[in-house]
Every structure is written in structure tokens, then in C-alpha cells.
Design a protein around this motif. Sequence first.
Motif, short mmCIF file in Angstrom:
data_model
loop_
_atom_site.label_atom_id
_atom_site.label_comp_id
_atom_site.label_asym_id
_atom_site.label_seq_id
_atom_site.Cartn_x
_atom_site.Cartn_y
_atom_site.Cartn_z
N LYS A 1 21.01 62.99 72.73
CA LYS A 1 21.78 61.75 72.91
C LYS A 1 21.11 60.86 73.95
CE LYS A 1 26.31 63.70 71.85
NZ LYS A 1 27.60 64.11 72.44
N ALA B 1 17.95 60.76 74.79
CA ALA B 1 16.72 60.21 74.22
C ALA B 1 17.04 59.04 73.29
CB ALA B 1 15.94 61.30 73.50
N HIS B 2 18.10 59.18 72.50
CA HIS B 2 18.51 58.10 71.59
C HIS B 2 18.91 56.85 72.39
CE1 HIS B 2 20.27 56.15 68.11
NE2 HIS B 2 21.39 55.98 68.80
N TYR B 3 19.70 57.05 73.45
CA TYR B 3 20.12 55.92 74.28
C TYR B 3 18.92 55.28 74.99
CZ TYR B 3 24.89 57.60 73.61
OH TYR B 3 26.07 57.99 73.06
N ALA B 4 17.98 56.10 75.44
CA ALA B 4 16.79 55.58 76.11
C ALA B 4 15.97 54.72 75.15
CB ALA B 4 15.95 56.72 76.66
N ARG B 5 15.84 55.16 73.89
CA ARG B 5 15.12 54.35 72.90
C ARG B 5 15.84 53.04 72.65
NH1 ARG B 5 14.16 59.38 70.65
NH2 ARG B 5 15.95 59.25 69.26
N ASP B 6 17.17 53.09 72.57
CA ASP B 6 17.96 51.86 72.37
C ASP B 6 17.75 50.88 73.52
OD1 ASP B 6 18.90 52.85 69.99
OD2 ASP B 6 20.90 53.38 70.77
N LYS C 1 15.17 50.78 75.60
CA LYS C 1 13.78 50.30 75.53
C LYS C 1 13.64 49.21 74.47
CE LYS C 1 10.60 52.02 73.07
NZ LYS C 1 9.61 52.43 72.21
N ASP C 2 14.24 49.41 73.29
CA ASP C 2 14.16 48.41 72.23
C ASP C 2 14.86 47.12 72.63
OD1 ASP C 2 12.76 50.22 70.70
OD2 ASP C 2 14.51 50.83 69.49
#
Length: 124
Positions: free
Chosen positions: A104, A106-111, A113-114
Amino acid sequence: PLELWLGGGVEGERSGCLTYWSVYGCISMAEVGVEPIFQLFPWYYHCKLGFLVWLQSQKGAEKLYRDYLRPLLLKNEKSVDAALNFLEKEVGTQVRAAETDIGKFAHYARDVKDALANFLNSRS
């Protein structure tokens, strides 16, 4: 499971290393409760260091394992197996929960970053 662990089938240097760490781990667990008392003796840490050197250099760990630890563990095999099974179940549950949380995150970190990349690109 305990008999497999104790029987091992591990040869040579790995066997000695596993024996040492098995003995060291058991001694460390036993020491936790009595260390405050031992600390009252001025030469405690010197004696402990000498004991640890003896465990490795004079095959002391092998002797303690063969003469005391292995018979004790085999005598209490059912209790040890139950404790190991409980720990395996509990640790497995905690690891799976941590994996989910890390996924979770990692998913939030990618969001994030995007979103930052989009924001910075839109300002250019």
C-alpha cells in the motif's frame, strides 16, 4: 520438525556454525533473566567473553550441544514443536500484514510521485 532440525544432515563447517549459534541462542535467552544479578560480579563480562571464546575455539559449543542441549530439546520435543509451530504461524501472519502495508505504501508513493511530476510538468 525438531528432529529434522536437530538431525540436520549438515556437514563440516556449517554444522559447527549452526551448533555454536544454537548454543549461543539458548544461553542468551537464559541469560536475559539473570543478567542483572550477574552484573553485580566485577568479572562477569570478562568471564562471559572467555566462555564465548571457549565455545568456538575448543569445540565447547559442540560438547554443550551434544551433552546437554540436544537431550533437553529431545526430552521436550512436543512442547518445542508446539512453540515453533505457534511462532511460525504468528510470524507468518505478521509478515503477510507487513507485506500488505508495504505494498500500500509503495502504491501511495507512486501516486505522490506521479502527482508531483504532473504538477511540475504543468508549471513548465
